[in-house]
Design a protein around this motif. Sequence first.
Motif, PDB file in Angstrom:
ATOM      1  N   LEU A  30       0.823  -1.214   0.000  1.00 14.96           N
ATOM      2  CA  LEU A  30       0.000   0.000   0.000  1.00 14.96           C
ATOM      3  C   LEU A  30       0.853   1.259   0.000  1.00 14.96           C
ATOM      4  O   LEU A  30       0.510   2.264  -0.642  1.00 14.96           O
ATOM      5  CB  LEU A  30      -0.927   0.014   1.220  1.00 14.96           C
ATOM      6  CG  LEU A  30      -2.018  -1.056   1.291  1.00 14.96           C
ATOM      7  CD1 LEU A  30      -2.836  -0.902   2.565  1.00 14.96           C
ATOM      8  CD2 LEU A  30      -2.912  -1.024   0.071  1.00 14.96           C
ATOM      9  N   LYS A  31       1.969   1.205   0.704  1.00 13.88           N
ATOM     10  CA  LYS A  31       2.844   2.380   0.801  1.00 13.88           C
ATOM     11  C   LYS A  31       3.503   2.724  -0.529  1.00 13.88           C
ATOM     12  O   LYS A  31       3.999   3.839  -0.714  1.00 13.88           O
ATOM     13  CB  LYS A  31       3.921   2.147   1.861  1.00 13.88           C
ATOM     14  CG  LYS A  31       3.373   2.015   3.269  1.00 13.88           C
ATOM     15  CD  LYS A  31       4.486   1.987   4.312  1.00 13.88           C
ATOM     16  CE  LYS A  31       5.342   0.746   4.191  1.00 13.88           C
ATOM     17  NZ  LYS A  31       6.383   0.699   5.265  1.00 13.88           N
ATOM     18  N   GLU A  32       3.511   1.781  -1.474  1.00 14.57           N
ATOM     19  CA  GLU A  32       4.203   1.996  -2.743  1.00 14.57           C
ATOM     20  C   GLU A  32       3.258   2.197  -3.920  1.00 14.57           C
ATOM     21  O   GLU A  32       3.701   2.320  -5.064  1.00 14.57           O
ATOM     22  CB  GLU A  32       5.143   0.819  -3.018  1.00 14.57           C
ATOM     23  CG  GLU A  32       6.223   0.642  -1.951  1.00 14.57           C
ATOM     24  CD  GLU A  32       7.251  -0.407  -2.327  1.00 14.57           C
ATOM     25  OE1 GLU A  32       7.563  -0.522  -3.527  1.00 14.57           O
ATOM     26  OE2 GLU A  32       7.728  -1.119  -1.430  1.00 14.57           O
ATOM     27  N   LEU A  33       1.959   2.196  -3.655  1.00 12.87           N
ATOM     28  CA  LEU A  33       0.986   2.381  -4.734  1.00 12.87           C
ATOM     29  C   LEU A  33       0.875   3.845  -5.141  1.00 12.87           C
ATOM     30  O   LEU A  33       1.168   4.753  -4.358  1.00 12.87           O
ATOM     31  CB  LEU A  33      -0.389   1.885  -4.288  1.00 12.87           C
ATOM     32  CG  LEU A  33      -0.535   0.377  -4.077  1.00 12.87           C
ATOM     33  CD1 LEU A  33      -1.904   0.065  -3.480  1.00 12.87           C
ATOM     34  CD2 LEU A  33      -0.339  -0.382  -5.386  1.00 12.87           C
ATOM     35  N   SER A  34       0.448   4.061  -6.366  1.00 12.52           N
ATOM     36  CA  SER A  34       0.235   5.423  -6.868  1.00 12.52           C
ATOM     37  C   SER A  34      -1.120   5.480  -7.588  1.00 12.52           C
ATOM     38  O   SER A  34      -1.345   4.709  -8.532  1.00 12.52           O
ATOM     39  CB  SER A  34       1.356   5.822  -7.832  1.00 12.52           C
ATOM     40  OG  SER A  34       1.164   7.132  -8.304  1.00 12.52           O
ATOM     41  N   PRO A  35      -2.040   6.347  -7.157  1.00 12.10           N
ATOM     42  CA  PRO A  35      -1.905   7.294  -6.045  1.00 12.10           C
ATOM     43  C   PRO A  35      -1.941   6.566  -4.706  1.00 12.10           C
ATOM     44  O   PRO A  35      -2.629   5.552  -4.581  1.00 12.10           O
ATOM     45  CB  PRO A  35      -3.132   8.196  -6.215  1.00 12.10           C
ATOM     46  CG  PRO A  35      -4.149   7.304  -6.871  1.00 12.10           C
ATOM     47  CD  PRO A  35      -3.366   6.438  -7.814  1.00 12.10           C
TER      48      PRO A  35
END
Length: 402
Positions: A163-168
């Motif tokens: 989740l911390k690396e997803l965009s947005p």
Amino acid sequence: MVHIALRAAGAVLALAVAQAGTPASAQDIVLGASVQLTGPVANTGRYYKDAYEFTIDKINAAGGVKVGNEKRKLALKIYDNQSDVNLSVRQYTQLVSQDKVNLLLGPFASNFALADSAVSEKYRVPMVQGGGASDQIFSRKFKYIFGTLAPASNYFGSTVAMLKELSPPPKTVALLYADDAFDVSVAEGTRPLLKKAGLNIVIDERYTSNASDFNSLLSRIKSVNADVVLVAGHETEILNFVRQAKSLAAAPKLYSFTVGVPSEDFRKALGKDADYAFGMTAWLPDSNLKDRWFGDAAQFAAAYKAKFGYDPDYHAASGAADVEALAQAIEDAGSLDPKKVRDAIAKLNFPSLYGTIAFAENGQIDLPQVVIQVQGDKLQPIYGGKGFIEKPKYPMPAWDAR
């Protein structure tokens, strides 16, 4: 009349026994188990029955298990606990006290393993189980229970890291979980992970196991506009959740489930509506996972599908690994003495179709979870310990935009 009723009940219980392969002889090593073959969770329970029988047959076809200087065959004595925890406890008691099985395999589900492992501990008969992952099972300092599922408290660990690396980047999370031992452990472990990741938990809701109505929860999810929904529950609950999410047009950026997604049955039940769903698994049929009896995990999966007509998921793989762990421990101990076998299990460290079988001091294996996603007609590995494996389909579109 009471005596007649008791005899009838005993007859019904006896009929619940299913013997793997040929009937056990006096020389066979008998493994005992109580599994959900009927009742609400029978669809997953059958994975364990099938995996136990399949692996026992494979080991026997290769000559059996070496005990000292002789080879002996394995046999399986299995009861149907009808998805009833109390019945399961009685059946495990019967397996060790009356049937005199040598060693134990486990049931499916943490609440069952939590209760049934008390029997193995009381009678000092080792149980290796791949159906219960709750941290509670392994926090009691029992010596005779071993588990091949990763700790429930870290089931969403790889998902939160992703989740911390997803965009947005998502900002808000709804955490839903059933009120059984496994799902409570999942929630207790997930909360601090989410907070550490800087994600805001906007809904933290415990629901009754086997719930069928998620409309009010889904309405709340829509009203707070949660970016991510994490659900720890049973497969039938997840199916109802997704169907009702569609009917209410509830479409967060991402939802992920502890169960269901790896299962072929889950994807068939939902059809195209399973698309975009995230889940996790500690096992994929990778040919790099070498195995003494099956060759490798890919060969195991192909042979399993050919025999049973459905693809194995991590439940089946962990069930197979449970049998292999007992077989290897018997050979290492050179004995069927339960204490010697127990000590050999604690020292195991060998490659298998499921991964490396090596138990921590508390009796549990800690395998990393790979994030997976349904993408069209494929189940795609997405994120692992070294980052993204494949590109996720994210954000999830609205239902009417699919």
